[in-house]
Scaffold this motif. Sequence first.
Motif, PDB file in Angstrom:
ATOM      1  N   GLN A 247       0.847  -1.051  -0.062  1.00 31.02           N
ATOM      2  CA  GLN A 247      -0.120  -0.022  -0.105  1.00 31.02           C
ATOM      3  C   GLN A 247       0.928   1.431  -0.042  1.00 31.02           C
ATOM      4  O   GLN A 247       0.494   2.144  -0.763  1.00 31.02           O
ATOM      5  CB  GLN A 247      -1.055  -0.191   1.338  1.00 31.02           C
ATOM      6  N   ASP A 248       1.788   1.148   0.776  1.00 32.36           N
ATOM      7  CA  ASP A 248       2.819   2.317   0.841  1.00 32.36           C
ATOM      8  C   ASP A 248       3.515   2.557  -0.641  1.00 32.36           C
ATOM      9  O   ASP A 248       3.551   3.659  -0.910  1.00 32.36           O
ATOM     10  CB  ASP A 248       3.835   2.310   1.913  1.00 32.36           C
ATOM     11  N   LEU A 249       3.971   1.380  -1.126  1.00 34.96           N
ATOM     12  CA  LEU A 249       4.496   1.856  -2.426  1.00 34.96           C
ATOM     13  C   LEU A 249       3.606   2.076  -3.559  1.00 34.96           C
ATOM     14  O   LEU A 249       3.919   3.065  -4.412  1.00 34.96           O
ATOM     15  CB  LEU A 249       5.248   0.391  -3.099  1.00 34.96           C
TER      16      LEU A 249
ATOM     17  N   VAL B 179      14.439  14.006  -9.454  1.00 37.78           N
ATOM     18  CA  VAL B 179      15.034  13.452  -8.170  1.00 37.78           C
ATOM     19  C   VAL B 179      14.040  13.123  -6.975  1.00 37.78           C
ATOM     20  O   VAL B 179      12.839  13.510  -7.227  1.00 37.78           O
ATOM     21  CB  VAL B 179      16.125  14.558  -7.466  1.00 37.78           C
ATOM     22  N   VAL B 180      14.457  11.945  -6.193  1.00 37.46           N
ATOM     23  CA  VAL B 180      13.405  11.720  -5.266  1.00 37.46           C
ATOM     24  C   VAL B 180      13.922  12.353  -3.962  1.00 37.46           C
ATOM     25  O   VAL B 180      15.325  12.146  -3.666  1.00 37.46           O
ATOM     26  CB  VAL B 180      13.424  10.146  -5.270  1.00 37.46           C
ATOM     27  N   SER B 181      13.257  12.704  -2.829  1.00 37.11           N
ATOM     28  CA  SER B 181      13.774  13.121  -1.540  1.00 37.11           C
ATOM     29  C   SER B 181      14.383  12.050  -0.878  1.00 37.11           C
ATOM     30  O   SER B 181      14.218  10.748  -0.853  1.00 37.11           O
ATOM     31  CB  SER B 181      12.789  13.787  -0.960  1.00 37.11           C
ATOM     32  N   SER B 182      15.204  12.396   0.126  1.00 40.08           N
ATOM     33  CA  SER B 182      15.900  11.368   1.174  1.00 40.08           C
ATOM     34  C   SER B 182      14.610  10.453   1.894  1.00 40.08           C
ATOM     35  O   SER B 182      14.648   9.359   1.963  1.00 40.08           O
ATOM     36  CB  SER B 182      16.476  12.059   2.120  1.00 40.08           C
ATOM     37  N   GLU B 183      13.567  11.252   2.275  1.00 39.39           N
ATOM     38  CA  GLU B 183      12.314  10.499   2.454  1.00 39.39           C
ATOM     39  C   GLU B 183      11.789   9.698   2.051  1.00 39.39           C
ATOM     40  O   GLU B 183      11.348   8.410   2.201  1.00 39.39           O
ATOM     41  CB  GLU B 183      11.363  11.699   3.349  1.00 39.39           C
ATOM     42  N   GLY B 184      11.690  10.034   0.679  1.00 37.04           N
ATOM     43  CA  GLY B 184      11.066   9.057  -0.293  1.00 37.04           C
ATOM     44  C   GLY B 184      11.829   7.941  -0.739  1.00 37.04           C
ATOM     45  O   GLY B 184      11.520   6.807  -0.991  1.00 37.04           O
ATOM     46  N   PHE B 185      13.262   8.180  -0.647  1.00 35.70           N
ATOM     47  CA  PHE B 185      14.099   7.305  -0.970  1.00 35.70           C
ATOM     48  C   PHE B 185      13.961   5.856   0.118  1.00 35.70           C
ATOM     49  O   PHE B 185      13.958   4.848  -0.418  1.00 35.70           O
ATOM     50  CB  PHE B 185      15.587   7.463  -1.229  1.00 35.70           C
ATOM     51  N   LEU B 186      14.108   6.499   1.389  1.00 34.98           N
ATOM     52  CA  LEU B 186      14.105   5.498   2.360  1.00 34.98           C
ATOM     53  C   LEU B 186      12.809   4.580   2.553  1.00 34.98           C
ATOM     54  O   LEU B 186      12.760   3.335   2.459  1.00 34.98           O
ATOM     55  CB  LEU B 186      14.196   6.205   3.701  1.00 34.98           C
ATOM     56  N   ARG B 187      11.811   5.302   2.206  1.00 39.82           N
ATOM     57  CA  ARG B 187      10.405   4.835   2.132  1.00 39.82           C
ATOM     58  C   ARG B 187      10.308   3.620   1.021  1.00 39.82           C
ATOM     59  O   ARG B 187       9.753   2.420   0.993  1.00 39.82           O
ATOM     60  CB  ARG B 187       9.203   5.618   1.960  1.00 39.82           C
ATOM     61  N   LEU B 188      10.819   4.059  -0.412  1.00 35.89           N
ATOM     62  CA  LEU B 188      10.927   3.227  -1.297  1.00 35.89           C
ATOM     63  C   LEU B 188      11.538   1.823  -1.125  1.00 35.89           C
ATOM     64  O   LEU B 188      11.284   0.554  -1.524  1.00 35.89           O
ATOM     65  CB  LEU B 188      11.505   3.827  -2.616  1.00 35.89           C
ATOM     66  N   MET B 189      12.844   2.001  -0.495  1.00 36.79           N
ATOM     67  CA  MET B 189      13.968   0.895  -0.287  1.00 36.79           C
ATOM     68  C   MET B 189      13.399  -0.018   0.823  1.00 36.79           C
ATOM     69  O   MET B 189      13.494  -1.103   0.595  1.00 36.79           O
ATOM     70  CB  MET B 189      15.144   1.562  -0.098  1.00 36.79           C
ATOM     71  N   GLU B 190      12.970   0.734   1.766  1.00 36.98           N
ATOM     72  CA  GLU B 190      12.244  -0.133   2.990  1.00 36.98           C
ATOM     73  C   GLU B 190      11.339  -1.002   2.603  1.00 36.98           C
ATOM     74  O   GLU B 190      11.260  -2.130   2.878  1.00 36.98           O
ATOM     75  CB  GLU B 190      12.290   0.807   4.162  1.00 36.98           C
ATOM     76  N   ASN B 191      10.428  -0.400   1.955  1.00 37.48           N
ATOM     77  CA  ASN B 191       9.092  -1.266   1.457  1.00 37.48           C
ATOM     78  C   ASN B 191       9.600  -2.287   0.566  1.00 37.48           C
ATOM     79  O   ASN B 191       8.871  -3.382   0.521  1.00 37.48           O
ATOM     80  CB  ASN B 191       8.125  -0.373   0.899  1.00 37.48           C
ATOM     81  N   LEU B 192      10.357  -1.966  -0.462  1.00 34.40           N
ATOM     82  CA  LEU B 192      10.798  -2.876  -1.606  1.00 34.40           C
ATOM     83  C   LEU B 192      11.622  -4.057  -0.925  1.00 34.40           C
ATOM     84  O   LEU B 192      11.174  -5.166  -1.276  1.00 34.40           O
ATOM     85  CB  LEU B 192      11.471  -2.156  -2.500  1.00 34.40           C
ATOM     86  N   ASN B 193      12.355  -3.622   0.030  1.00 31.52           N
ATOM     87  CA  ASN B 193      13.087  -4.615   0.729  1.00 31.52           C
ATOM     88  C   ASN B 193      12.368  -5.852   1.333  1.00 31.52           C
ATOM     89  O   ASN B 193      12.263  -6.970   1.513  1.00 31.52           O
ATOM     90  CB  ASN B 193      14.293  -4.130   1.440  1.00 31.52           C
TER      91      ASN B 193
END
Length: 340
Positions: free
Chosen positions: A87-89, A107-121
């Motif tokens: 859902q978050d992705l 670009v993607v923001s730092s906050e957005g990058f962390l959300r992307l990577m954490e959820n994808l992982n």
Amino acid sequence: MDPGTVIAIVSAAAEAFDKVKKLFGSKPKIGDPIAELKPYLNAIVQGMETLRQQNIEIYEKLSKLPLIIEGIVADQLDAKALDKAYQDLELLRTLFDQLGEETKFDVVSSEGFLRLMENLNHIFRNDPRVGSLGPLLMYMDFVDLATKQQPDIRTALKIIIKAREDRLGALKDIFIDQYKPSFINIQAMLQTQFFASSNIETLGSIHELKWVVAADRTIVETYYVSHREEVVQEDCCRTRYVTVTETRQRDVPDQAFASARAVAVGNLEKLLPAISITEDAIGAVQSDLAQLRWYSNQMLASDKALGHPASFLFDPSDEEKLDKGMLLPFMPRAGNCYSH
């Protein structure tokens, strides 16, 4: 035939996924407008779903895979956490879709990058479903584009993929361990007197198995026939009769053999559904493994990364967000003040 040969044939067939390669063959460049990025990402999901529908029976039969996977992972599968990650992705994609069609994605923001990577992982590590690579690879591509195809980020994405490869590899080993003894058992059954021939030594899939049952047999049956005979005695005026029993033989159907043959065929037929789905599972897992490895080696090759060596991450000020009307976590390109 060695069961490993059949597994090798099934695995080789599962790696034929030209349609998947074509889906990713039109990957846009990171400087392309949103109008070109959106259709590309949507086409991946739609194309992979089409392929999934073609194998829907297999994937439906594999619906119990979470129970199997729980036996090879340390933590209990948390379905709610998995749903939340998806859902978050999807929310991040929704925000991405809200960018204007002509926007130059930057670009993607730092906050957005962390959300992307954490959820994808989390998804790649914990989603137990085989055949769910449509959204998974789309999100992987989404992150690759959102982070401007940076070589170091691609390396991190490959590590995420490797974790899923390890899980799927362990799952495949479980299925192979289930498959081999069943296959050997079927081989042994087909070599008994109840079967005349089979193609077990030449088949490329258990679905192709054919056999001919042994012909009916006969046995020699001994039976008795009685009849009366007249006995005439020369020194007596009376006639008397005696019963004479004759022993005869005849060929009759071997009912015991027929019954045992029917049991043997029934036992064989009972084994086939389970080994067939196990073989399907091996093929489905191998297909996912092959696609993941291809995507990791080809689509995430660090030497093919197009990103600028400058960092793609930044945190704009609140004033800048308000002034530019930016939708975090994705930033539209604004002149030359951001990295290319």
